[in-house]
Design an enzyme around this catalytic site. Structure first.
Site, PDB file in Angstrom:
ATOM      1  N   GLU A   1      60.595  64.787  43.101  1.00 33.09           N
ATOM      2  CA  GLU A   1      61.817  65.086  42.350  1.00 33.09           C
ATOM      3  C   GLU A   1      61.909  66.594  42.076  1.00 33.09           C
ATOM      4  OE1 GLU A   1      63.755  62.867  42.611  1.00 33.09           O
ATOM      5  OE2 GLU A   1      62.750  60.940  42.409  1.00 33.09           O
TER       6      GLU A   1
ATOM      7  N   HIS B   1      63.192  68.138  45.153  1.00 34.80           N
ATOM      8  CA  HIS B   1      64.629  67.891  45.323  1.00 34.80           C
ATOM      9  C   HIS B   1      65.444  68.842  44.435  1.00 34.80           C
ATOM     10  CE1 HIS B   1      63.604  63.514  46.719  1.00 34.80           C
ATOM     11  NE2 HIS B   1      63.127  64.450  47.510  1.00 34.80           N
TER      12      HIS B   1
ATOM     13  N   TYR C   1      67.853  76.194  45.881  1.00 32.91           N
ATOM     14  CA  TYR C   1      67.797  76.940  47.151  1.00 32.91           C
ATOM     15  C   TYR C   1      69.168  76.967  47.831  1.00 32.91           C
ATOM     16  CZ  TYR C   1      66.193  78.007  51.955  1.00 32.91           C
ATOM     17  OH  TYR C   1      66.015  78.535  53.205  1.00 32.91           O
TER      18      TYR C   1
ATOM     19  N   GLU D   1      64.068  59.282  49.025  1.00 30.70           N
ATOM     20  CA  GLU D   1      64.718  58.377  48.070  1.00 30.70           C
ATOM     21  C   GLU D   1      64.633  56.926  48.510  1.00 30.70           C
ATOM     22  OE1 GLU D   1      65.389  59.238  45.199  1.00 30.70           O
ATOM     23  OE2 GLU D   1      65.635  61.408  45.353  1.00 30.70           O
TER      24      GLU D   1
HETATM   25 FE    FE Z   1      64.039  59.920  43.655  1.00 32.84          FE
HETATM   26 MN    MN Z   2      65.003  62.651  44.188  1.00 32.31          MN
END
Ligand code: FE
Ligand code: MN
Length: 351
Positions: A125, A128, A134, A232
């Protein structure tokens, strides 16, 4: 004793040898949380290993073409709006998931192999969230605008407040999972995050960006989204295994009334997602429009309902069959073989 801390107070005189059958997903009293082996929940360990095989960093993906396209003026205002609102949802959504994992879920899971996966997921996470930082930096987007949409855009705020209320519900330091009612609250949280946030909300977001990618536009962001999608799908599958495992160990919590509440919660979420689709696509672009998302979100919701043992509700057809191919492709281990292989061999560190 507090089950999370039980072993902290264990003294040598009270230690007994672990019996793997005594391991429990929640409310484990007999075995401490530090003994990974012998493993009881092999599914959790498998998800952990799969997550580790998929390691990636957003900064490895070249963004030069995306930057040129974004600046070139090829995108219409409607197309820019989809991209911006999409990023606006994910930029903070990933942090909400990470915070819920670390602050709300982790404490109440009393099994070391499941915690091992949660630690891996928490790091993903962070990766992500890093991706959205970025992307903002690469495209010179207004970071305050993107990262503040979860307060400023009603349909994003609605979805996020909905899941944040589930975190708040079990953040109370006195919350425990020893009563049926509280096991149900804990399941509400898990279903809210793994099934709804990561399993429904994220998937319509993936469709938006990956439909640009299919047209050879914003391919850097598209590649990052493929990596995120691959992560995910493991998060969601792990979450569903955890939810079904807790149900199996605590059958008294899975009452008819509670099942109706879960169905209602998913129905509410579908409503939020439709509002979000309308906010992202007021005029439609690229073969995407709010009506197609209506069918897609309901199609996805039916798949998720089935996975947790509930009946389908909407019976729509998948308007984006290419998404299934993208998901299947992402499951193949050699999809990103070059990078995966690099990570496997990077253990030879030079000091
Ligand atoms: Fe996730
Ligand atoms: Mn995620």
């Amino acid at each position: 004793m507090n089950p999370q801390l039980q072993n902290a107070a264990t003294t040598a005189s009270t230690v007994s040898r672990m019996n793997v059958d005594d391991k429990r997903l929640i409310n484990c009293q007999a075995v401490d949380v530090n003994q990974l082996c012998p493993i009881k929940y092999h599914w959790a360990w498998e998800h952990y290993l799969n997550g580790c095989m998929n390691h990636w960093m957003p900064t490895e993906v070249p963004m030069q073409r995306d930057i040129e396209q974004w600046r070139s003026g090829v995108f219409t205002d409607d197309e820019r709006l989809v991209v911006m609102r999409n990023l606006g949802f994910f930029a903070t959504g990933e942090s909400l998931v990470g915070n819920n994992l670390v602050l709300a879920i982790f404490r109440h899971v009393t099994n070391p192999e499941v915690r091992q996966y949660l630690l891996r997921q928490a790091f993903e996470e962070a990766i992500h969230t890093h991706t959205f930082q970025y992307i903002c930096e690469s495209l010179s987007l207004d970071q305050r605008e993107v990262f503040n949409m979860y307060r400023e855009v009603d349909s994003i705020a609605g979805k996020d407040e909905f899941v944040m209320s589930l975190t708040a519900d079990i953040l109370d330091p006195d919350f425990h999972t020893r009563s049926v009612q509280n096991i149900q609250r804990f399941l509400h949280n898990l279903i809210g995050f793994y099934v709804i946030m990561e399993g429904i909300f994220f998937y319509s977001g993936f469709v938006m960006i990956l439909s640009f990618h299919r047209r050879n536009q914003l391919t850097g962001i598209g590649e990052q989204f493929q990596y995120i999608l691959r992560d995910e799908s493991i998060h969601m599958n792990f979450g569903i295994d955890l939810i079904n495992g807790i149900k199996a160990e605590n059958p008294s919590a899975w009452t008819d009334q509670f099942q109706r509440e879960v169905i209602e919660m998913i129905d509410t979420a579908v409503g939020f997602e439709l509002q979000y689709a309308q906010d992202c696509l007021p005029n439609g672009v690229l073969g995407l429009n709010a009506e197609l998302f209506d069918a897609y979100v309901k199609y996805i919701a039916d798949r998720r309902l089935e996975r947790i043992g509930l009946p389908r509700r909407y019976h729509t057809r998948n308007p984006f069959p290419w998404m299934s191919e993208t998901i299947d492709l992402a499951k193949e281990k050699n999809f990103f073989e070059t990078r995966v292989t690099e990570y496997r061999s990077s253990s030879a560190l030079q000091w």
